[in-house]
Design a protein around this motif. Structure first.
Motif, short mmCIF file in Angstrom:
data_model
loop_
_atom_site.label_atom_id
_atom_site.label_comp_id
_atom_site.label_asym_id
_atom_site.label_seq_id
_atom_site.Cartn_x
_atom_site.Cartn_y
_atom_site.Cartn_z
N UNK A 223 0.83 -1.21 0.00
CA UNK A 223 0.00 0.00 0.00
C UNK A 223 0.86 1.25 0.00
N UNK A 224 1.87 1.29 0.83
CA UNK A 224 2.73 2.49 0.88
C UNK A 224 3.49 2.67 -0.43
N UNK A 225 3.90 1.57 -1.05
CA UNK A 225 4.60 1.67 -2.34
C UNK A 225 3.66 2.18 -3.43
N UNK A 226 2.43 1.70 -3.44
CA UNK A 226 1.47 2.15 -4.45
C UNK A 226 1.10 3.62 -4.22
N UNK A 227 1.02 4.04 -2.98
CA UNK A 227 0.74 5.45 -2.69
C UNK A 227 1.83 6.33 -3.29
N UNK A 228 3.05 5.86 -3.23
CA UNK A 228 4.19 6.60 -3.81
C UNK A 228 3.97 6.83 -5.31
N UNK A 229 3.45 5.83 -6.00
CA UNK A 229 3.26 5.98 -7.44
C UNK A 229 2.02 6.81 -7.76
N UNK A 230 0.98 6.73 -6.94
CA UNK A 230 -0.18 7.61 -7.12
C UNK A 230 0.27 9.07 -7.01
N UNK A 231 1.08 9.36 -6.01
CA UNK A 231 1.57 10.72 -5.81
C UNK A 231 2.44 11.17 -6.99
N UNK A 232 3.22 10.25 -7.53
CA UNK A 232 4.12 10.59 -8.64
C UNK A 232 3.35 10.99 -9.89
N UNK A 233 2.15 10.41 -10.09
CA UNK A 233 1.37 10.70 -11.29
C UNK A 233 0.27 11.73 -11.05
N UNK A 234 0.13 12.20 -9.83
CA UNK A 234 -0.82 13.28 -9.57
C UNK A 234 -0.32 14.56 -10.25
N UNK A 235 -1.21 15.49 -10.56
CA UNK A 235 -0.76 16.76 -11.15
C UNK A 235 0.35 17.38 -10.31
N UNK A 236 1.46 17.73 -10.96
CA UNK A 236 2.61 18.27 -10.26
C UNK A 236 3.54 17.22 -9.69
N UNK A 237 3.19 15.93 -9.85
CA UNK A 237 4.01 14.85 -9.32
C UNK A 237 5.28 14.63 -10.13
N UNK A 238 6.19 13.84 -9.56
CA UNK A 238 7.51 13.65 -10.16
C UNK A 238 7.44 12.99 -11.53
N UNK A 239 6.55 12.01 -11.70
CA UNK A 239 6.47 11.30 -12.98
C UNK A 239 5.94 12.23 -14.08
N UNK A 240 4.95 13.03 -13.74
CA UNK A 240 4.43 13.99 -14.73
C UNK A 240 5.50 15.02 -15.08
N UNK A 241 6.25 15.47 -14.08
CA UNK A 241 7.31 16.45 -14.33
C UNK A 241 8.39 15.87 -15.24
N UNK A 242 8.76 14.61 -15.00
CA UNK A 242 9.75 13.96 -15.86
C UNK A 242 9.26 13.91 -17.30
N UNK A 243 7.99 13.58 -17.48
CA UNK A 243 7.42 13.47 -18.81
C UNK A 243 7.45 14.82 -19.53
N UNK A 244 7.02 15.86 -18.84
CA UNK A 244 7.03 17.20 -19.43
C UNK A 244 8.45 17.62 -19.78
N UNK A 245 9.39 17.27 -18.91
CA UNK A 245 10.78 17.65 -19.14
C UNK A 245 11.40 17.04 -20.38
N UNK A 246 10.80 15.99 -20.90
CA UNK A 246 11.32 15.35 -22.11
C UNK A 246 10.90 16.09 -23.38
N UNK A 247 9.97 17.03 -23.25
CA UNK A 247 9.43 17.69 -24.43
C UNK A 247 8.38 16.82 -25.10
N UNK A 248 7.68 17.40 -26.07
CA UNK A 248 6.58 16.67 -26.70
C UNK A 248 7.06 15.41 -27.43
N UNK A 249 8.11 15.53 -28.20
CA UNK A 249 8.62 14.36 -28.93
C UNK A 249 9.12 13.29 -27.97
N UNK A 250 9.82 13.72 -26.93
CA UNK A 250 10.33 12.78 -25.94
C UNK A 250 9.20 12.10 -25.18
N UNK A 251 8.14 12.84 -24.90
CA UNK A 251 7.00 12.25 -24.21
C UNK A 251 6.29 11.22 -25.07
#
Length: 421
Positions: A223-251
């Motif tokens: 549960x705690x591990x899955x919460x980590x990934x929910x937070x990462x994909x929430x707006x402003x989360x680390x995973x979303x930020x990584x995706x944006x940082x790649x640019x449109x083609x990279x995404x």
């Protein structure tokens, strides 16, 4: 009147304008929304599993054990649909081993059948049996396992000795605890652990209190591990930020890397073709529960989710439908868009056939058994559909003029003779 007439004409012209085509920015947002929704459902279903585990611990019976097993199976469905996010997203790939690593050397965790053996040259923790041993003395190392906690599992036992098959956490550790070993080979039957293995008052298997402690700790950690990934994909989360940082083609390349790698090297190769070539029931993903057909099916659903920009949630309250990669491809090359849809539909049909066969009474490990020509053919058809699908994914990469997109490979597909060496 003249101004009114002009206004009406302008309004009519505005209404008649075609809808704007999907943009890469919109597509990447939908991709993130699908990830957030699927991981949120994974978390919710893991919390339901925890409730069932608590009920099993409070009142060990065949009924509460069956309910916990059913909750585990249900929890697998949304999680397996997230696997298309693993490849291409380093944050997800680095995290994934905590929750879905396999295969595992179950002797690290609990008692095993004599056929398992008592040692392994590759793994000094092969039969460490943390449930039976509060103090582990292995390979010159002493580990205090007096209290089995999430921290012990994550920090001391997961990949102990830097051996990948020392899987102490995640879905498959919980699966082993709920079912026990599947000792049926390619014959009918899954693991058959008795409920009394969790009953200190009528204990079988020994160390029942510690087995319950391990099961609770592993579920809490999931549960705690899955919460980590929910937070990462929430707006402003680390995973979303990584995706944006790649640019449109990279995404966009990330989406296709995930689809292609899961389709080809991971699912068609490592998870299916390898076991089929070896006719080895140990090479099935959910090997204790005989749930492998569902895990494979949901991987295919997950690839469709990220391509079509859709997600169907468990309760219908968290559905996603947005701008999609499919729309971008249709705008660029309508014929290729039709081809890609047809290939995805063909793969889904092949896995629906596998799923139907399993639900009809022949488990996946039986399908891949030596001498089962009909079952082997159903599984091979799924592999063939994935390989064919991957070729179209490669064409999509070229059509969108994306660079540096590489898919995971597998010796079972790329160098089959090496599998038997």
């Amino acid at each position: 009147m003249k101004s009114l007439k002009y206004g009406l004409m302008a309004a009519a012209a505005f209404i008649a304008l075609p809808a704007l085509a999907a943009t890469p920015e919109d597509v990447l947002k939908t991709y993130g929304d699908v990830a957030e929704a699927a991981y949120t459902d994974s978390l919710k279903s893991a919390q339901d599993l925890q409730t069932a585990v608590e009920a099993l611990a409070a009142n060990p019976s065949e009924e509460t054990l069956a309910a916990a097993r059913a909750a585990w199976r249900k929890a697998r469905n949304p999680y397996q649909q997230t696997e298309a996010f693993r490849f291409g997203n380093a944050l997800v790939d680095d995290w994934e081993g905590k929750v879905n690593a396999w295969p595992l050397d179950e002797g690290l965790i609990d008692y095993v059948d004599v056929s398992y053996g008592d040692s392994s040259e590759a793994n000094v923790f092969y039969t460490a049996n943390v449930i039976a041993n509060p103090i582990l003395k292995v390979g010159g190392e002493t580990i205090d396992a007096t209290e089995i906690t999430p921290e012990l599992l994550a920090d001391k036992l997961q990949e102990a000795g830097e051996v990948e098959t020392n899987v102490a956490t995640g879905y498959h550790a919980i699966e082993f605890l709920l079912w026990g070993q599947d000792l049926n080979g390619t014959d009918a039957g899954a693991g058959n652990r008795p409920a009394t293995d969790f009953d200190p008052a009528n204990c079988t298997g020994g160390n029942c209190e510690r087995r319950v402690q391990y099961l609770k700790a592993a579920t809490a950690l999931l549960i705690s591990d899955l919460q980590e990934m929910v937070d990462a994909w929430a707006p402003g989360g680390a995973a979303r930020a990584d995706l944006v940082g790649k640019g449109e083609a990279g995404g966009l390349a990330t989406i296709l890397t995930g689809m292609g790698s899961l389709s080809y090297g991971e699912l068609a190769g490592e998870r299916i073709k390898l076991g089929l070539m070896l006719h080895d029931p140990e090479e099935e993903h959910d090997c204790f529960s005989d749930n492998t057909h569902m895990s494979h099916y949901n991987d295919v659903v997950g690839m469709r989710n990220v391509y079509f920009g859709t997600y169907k949630s468990l309760d219908g309250k968290n559905d996603v439908a947005g701008a999609s990669l499919a729309e971008l491809v249709a705008e660029k090359d309508p014929a290729l868009a039709e081809e890609m849809k047809a290939k995805l539909d063909a793969s889904l049909a092949a896995f629906e056939a596998m799923k139907a066969r399993a639900e009809g009474g022949e488990a996946y490990d039986q399908m891949i058994g030596e001498g089962n020509d009909e079952g082997n053919a159903v599984v091979q058809a799924a592999v063939d559909a994935l390989i064919d699908q991957t070729k179209s994914i490669e064409r999509v990469v070229k059509a969108l003029e994306l660079e540096e997109v590489a898919f995971e490979g597998s010796d079972s597909l790329d160098n089959p003779s090496s599998v038997f060496q």
